[in-house]
Enzyme design. Structure first.
Site, PDB file in Angstrom:
ATOM      1  N   LYS A 133       0.819  -1.218   0.000  1.00  0.00           N
ATOM      2  CA  LYS A 133       0.000   0.000   0.000  1.00  0.00           C
ATOM      3  C   LYS A 133       0.852   1.266   0.000  1.00  0.00           C
ATOM      4  CE  LYS A 133      -0.716   0.137   5.019  1.00  0.00           C
ATOM      5  NZ  LYS A 133       0.061   1.359   5.244  1.00  0.00           N
ATOM      6  N   THR A 134       2.000   1.238   0.704  1.00  0.00           N
ATOM      7  CA  THR A 134       2.861   2.423   0.705  1.00  0.00           C
ATOM      8  C   THR A 134       3.385   2.701  -0.699  1.00  0.00           C
ATOM      9  OG1 THR A 134       3.519   1.952   2.987  1.00  0.00           O
ATOM     10  CG2 THR A 134       4.884   3.486   1.744  1.00  0.00           C
ATOM     11  N   ASP A 173      -3.893   7.235   4.424  1.00  0.00           N
ATOM     12  CA  ASP A 173      -3.360   5.905   4.706  1.00  0.00           C
ATOM     13  C   ASP A 173      -4.041   5.359   5.966  1.00  0.00           C
ATOM     14  OD1 ASP A 173      -1.802   3.647   4.594  1.00  0.00           O
ATOM     15  OD2 ASP A 173       0.011   4.600   5.365  1.00  0.00           O
ATOM     16  N   GLU A 174      -4.109   4.035   6.108  1.00  0.00           N
ATOM     17  CA  GLU A 174      -4.697   3.384   7.289  1.00  0.00           C
ATOM     18  C   GLU A 174      -6.089   3.934   7.592  1.00  0.00           C
ATOM     19  OE1 GLU A 174      -3.241   0.877   8.338  1.00  0.00           O
ATOM     20  OE2 GLU A 174      -1.077   1.081   8.234  1.00  0.00           O
ATOM     21  N   GLN A 234      -7.679  -5.096   9.527  1.00  0.00           N
ATOM     22  CA  GLN A 234      -6.652  -4.601  10.444  1.00  0.00           C
ATOM     23  C   GLN A 234      -7.164  -3.433  11.294  1.00  0.00           C
ATOM     24  OE1 GLN A 234      -2.393  -4.665   9.052  1.00  0.00           O
ATOM     25  NE2 GLN A 234      -3.347  -4.784   7.038  1.00  0.00           N
ATOM     26  N   ARG A 239       2.517  -9.741  10.688  1.00  0.00           N
ATOM     27  CA  ARG A 239       3.771  -8.986  10.840  1.00  0.00           C
ATOM     28  C   ARG A 239       4.959  -9.851  10.415  1.00  0.00           C
ATOM     29  NH1 ARG A 239       1.982  -5.032   9.776  1.00  0.00           N
ATOM     30  NH2 ARG A 239       0.137  -6.299   9.452  1.00  0.00           N
TER      31      ARG A 239
END
Length: 760
Positions: free
Chosen positions: A32-33, A217-218, A248, A610
């Site tokens: 996504k980044t 973002d997020e 998430q 993670r």
């Protein structure tokens, strides 16, 4: 290289989106980044001016990474972008629009300790019982109200009890006190920005036209106020590009609203939805385990992560006898990786609550394994750091009473309680802040000789610093340390950790030097008003908004210990997730609420994803909690372990413990494949305390729904609340309780209230 060359088809489609609202449902490790970076770079290359792009992140670390990647793609033009956290961006807006918002331009930003100090003073002023009006409970309720954009007056109109009306009164007084001190808290930064745009359409129009594209973002972590901010800024053009993952969403307890993702199409009509499901981080087995667990949730958009990587090793699950045995197994796992040539920094140990780090720290220290705990006392919360920053806050904002009272007699200057009473009396009779009142008392000769000398020394330090505000922040800080005699003050305390405290002072000066150097080079930083200005206000804003996660050192070979919540956004070769018992993960507070239980499952999912290569899951048959030994969660391994397909999990049981899977009806109302009790042979006594026996909270048989209704009760996690509904009796008593953080369903055995400890 062309920007789109390294993207997969779904990522490319997101980057090339023609305009209008778009929700990118981006799974863990799906790049996504990279997508956000490529989207911004593409807009710049297509002629959108840098000042026309606003990108929100949730950590300063993410903002720095995104800006660095964009600058690498398009060059120095990236420096003009507004890329930062919601809080840092709102600081910039409010400083620019301070006059319109009715704020001082150099307003202070109060942290949790500052807030608690203000609230404690108000509770004492109103002569309220501190046991009933705990600072954590009241501040939680005020925070919820601010995030929902509820004013004190609206809160009071909705109050359903005398207790809630008192909370409303405290909310109003708290807000007034912060305004009197020229301060905002973290919730205010966003709420006041939303109110500014709502109440001043001309300001909203100006920012809406300036920022042609708003990116977030997020997005799954946004609360109502953040949603309203994004909605207001995108109202003019509709170009809102959000990236989030409903699977998430793990911050509901602090106001994050999952419906912002689930209902995106309703909030932004005509919105497009794209899914990123290819994972570039984890092995196939880790992804299959994560997918299998999260599929048990109902509230989700739905997606399935996949990867081109090999299956890799199976996940491992270990059932230990107690937390000491669990810590020893974790240590052996880390040592095994070391023997294979792995570095400690490539692994992390995650847990649900900070208290779980104790046994792990003891074990790692005993075996000389370097570690770092994330989420302990933050650097900027350490006493000596807060003292020096408080001086700088008063220099900038003399109305900041919290900062003034922190430093006015530090170092000791003979300014005791009697002098403070005189200052406060002068403030009440004449108005103004404490510094102004102290100046008046000195000028009028109203203080005893020793107190007058001490007050004069303090005022000379403050005035001297104000005459050098144009100097770099590190130079100003050195003037403060020398002029106030602060290091001599630390030496005079005679504390054993003097060397650590001096080192913290030196680190603060170094941080100020790095700040000044970055500004001298023109590099932008978060929380500043204008890029490259480097003012004291900018530095104080940055220190207020940074967290320890933003300050993690790179390249230091130590294992990280942190909560699963704090691990969000990080990745490691190996992840240990400890404490997998019912009552820990999932947490006891979630067991009787479907939405809360699903959030706990999302937290487990985040922890699994993670990891790149290895996952170790652990549980303890006995665990010390609240000072006593007990089998957490009625003696059951977490249901989430059982939701992992058996073929993906390698199980190990410590000697003396049995393993007896059995079918069960999950408390969420679904049938699982068999919850795993800590059963079989009786577990051996804990090495932590071999003499202690298992302790379970058992309700009295007389506890009943009729007796519980209307009672004030207390819960270890949620604090005080009122029972508004109840059913069952004895061990089956279930209460619906209105806490400060919202209404929860809780088993009666987890509540206390009466003198006999029985909620009824």
């Amino acid at each position: 290289m062309d920007l789109l060359e390294s993207l997969n088809p779904e990522q490319r489609a997101a980057v090339e989106h023609p305009g209008g609202p778009l929700l990118v449902v981006a799974g863990a490790g799906s790049g996504k980044t990279r997508v956000l970076t490529a989207r911004v770079a593409r807009l710049l290359r297509e002629g959108v001016p840098p000042r026309g792009i606003l990108a929100f992140t949730f950590t300063n670390r993410a903002a720095r990474e995104m800006r660095a990647r964009i600058e690498g793609a398009v060059g120095a033009a990236a420096r003009e972008l507004w890329v930062g956290t919601f809080h840092a961006t709102c600081v910039r807006i409010l400083r620019r629009e301070a006059a319109t918002a009715g704020l001082p331009r150099d307003f202070a930003i109060y942290d949790r300790e500052d807030q608690e100090g203000v609230l404690r003073g108000l509770v004492r002023r109103l002569e309220l019982p501190e046991s009933a009006y705990r600072t954590g409970t009241v501040l939680g309720r005020i925070s919820d109200a601010k995030n929902a954009l509820v004013t004190p007056a609206e809160f009071e109109r909705a109050a359903a009890s005398p207790y809630e009306r008192r909370i409303a009164e405290l909310y109003g007084l708290y807000r007034e006190e912060l305004r009197r001190n020229g301060a905002l808290d973290f919730d205010d930064l966003i709420a006041e920005s939303v109110l500014l745009l709502r109440d001043h359409p001309e300001v909203a129009e100006r920012y809406g036209r300036r920022f042609e594209h708003v990116l977030v973002d997020e997005y799954q972590d946004t609360n109502h106020a953040q949603f309203r901010l994004v909605h207001a800024l995108a109202a003019v053009h509709g170009n809102v590009f959000v990236v989030g993952d409903d699977d998430q969403s793990i911050y509901g307890w602090r106001g994050a609203d999952l419906s912002n993702v689930l209902d995106f199409e309703q909030a932004f009509p005509g919105a497009a939805i794209l899914r990123l499901e290819q994972n570039y981080r984890s092995t196939g087995n880790i992804l299959r385990a994560a997918n299998a667990v999260i599929e048990h949730n109902r509230a989700r958009k739905g997606k399935t992560l996949w990867c081109d990587r090999e299956d890799g090793a199976r996940l491992r699950f270990l059932l230990a006898a107690d937390e000491a045995d669990e810590a020893a197994e974790v240590r052996r796992f880390l040592e095994e990786r070391r023997r294979r040539g792995a570095r400690l920094e490539e692994a992390a140990v995650l847990y649900r609550t900070n208290a779980q780090s104790r046994a792990l720290e003891v074990e790692l220290r005993q075996h000389q394994i370097p570690y770092e705990v994330v989420g302990g006392v933050s650097f900027y919360q350490r006493r000596e750091v807060k003292d020096l920053l408080a001086y700088l806050r008063v220099v900038l904002n003399p109305a900041d009473a919290v900062a003034f009272w922190r430093v006015w007699n530090t170092p000791r200057r003979g300014l005791g309680p009697a002098v403070r009473a005189g200052v406060e009396s002068t403030m009440r009779s004449r108005g103004g802040g404490p510094e102004e009142a102290l100046r008046a008392l000195v000028a009028e000769g109203a203080l005893a000789r020793a107190a007058a000398q001490g007050a004069t020394r303090l005022l000379e330090v403050l005035d001297g610093l104000r005459s050098h505000l144009e100097e770099p922040v590190d130079v100003l800080l050195m003037r403060l340390i020398e002029g106030s005699g602060y290091l001599r003050h630390l030496e005079g305390l005679g504390e054993e950790d003097l060397a650590d405290r001096r080192a913290n002072v030196e680190e603060l000066v170094a941080a100020a030097g790095a700040f000044a150097a970055a500004r001298a080079s023109g590099a932008p930083r978060e929380g500043e008003d204008e890029a490259g200005t480097g003012t004291l206000a900018d530095f104080l804003a940055e220190t207020a908004l940074l967290t320890d996660a933003d300050r993690l050192a790179e390249g230091v070979d130590r294992v990280l210990l942190l909560t699963a919540h704090n691990a969000k956004g990080l990745e490691f070769d190996a992840v240990v997730l400890a404490g997998l018992e019912e009552g820990l993960l999932p947490h006891a507070s979630s067991l009787d609420d479907e939405a809360d239980l699903e959030e706990e499952r999302r937290l487990f999912y985040v922890a699994l994803t993670r990891a790149r290569d290895e996952v170790l899951l652990t549980a303890a048959a006995l665990r010390r909690r609240y000072g006593a030994l007990g089998s957490a969660g009625d003696g059951q391994v977490s249901r989430f372990v059982d939701e992992i397909p058996a073929e993906l999990l390698e199980r190990k049981v410590s000697p003396g413990l049995g393993w007896r899977p059995r079918g069960h009806e999950a408390r969420s109302g679904r049938v699982g494949r068999g919850e795993v009790p800590l059963a079989g042979a009786a577990p051996r006594a804990s090495r932590s305390d071999a003499r202690a026996g298992a302790a379970q909270p058992v309700p009295r048989q007389g506890a009943s729904a009729r007796r519980a209704l209307g009672r004030e009760v207390y819960h270890e996690t949620f604090g005080r609340g009122i029972v508004v509904d109840a059913e069952g009796e004895g061990a089956d008593l279930k209460c619906t309780v209105r806490f400060a953080s919202g209404t929860k369903k809780v088993l009666g055995r987890f509540l206390t209230g009466g003198s006999d400890g029985d909620p009824a």
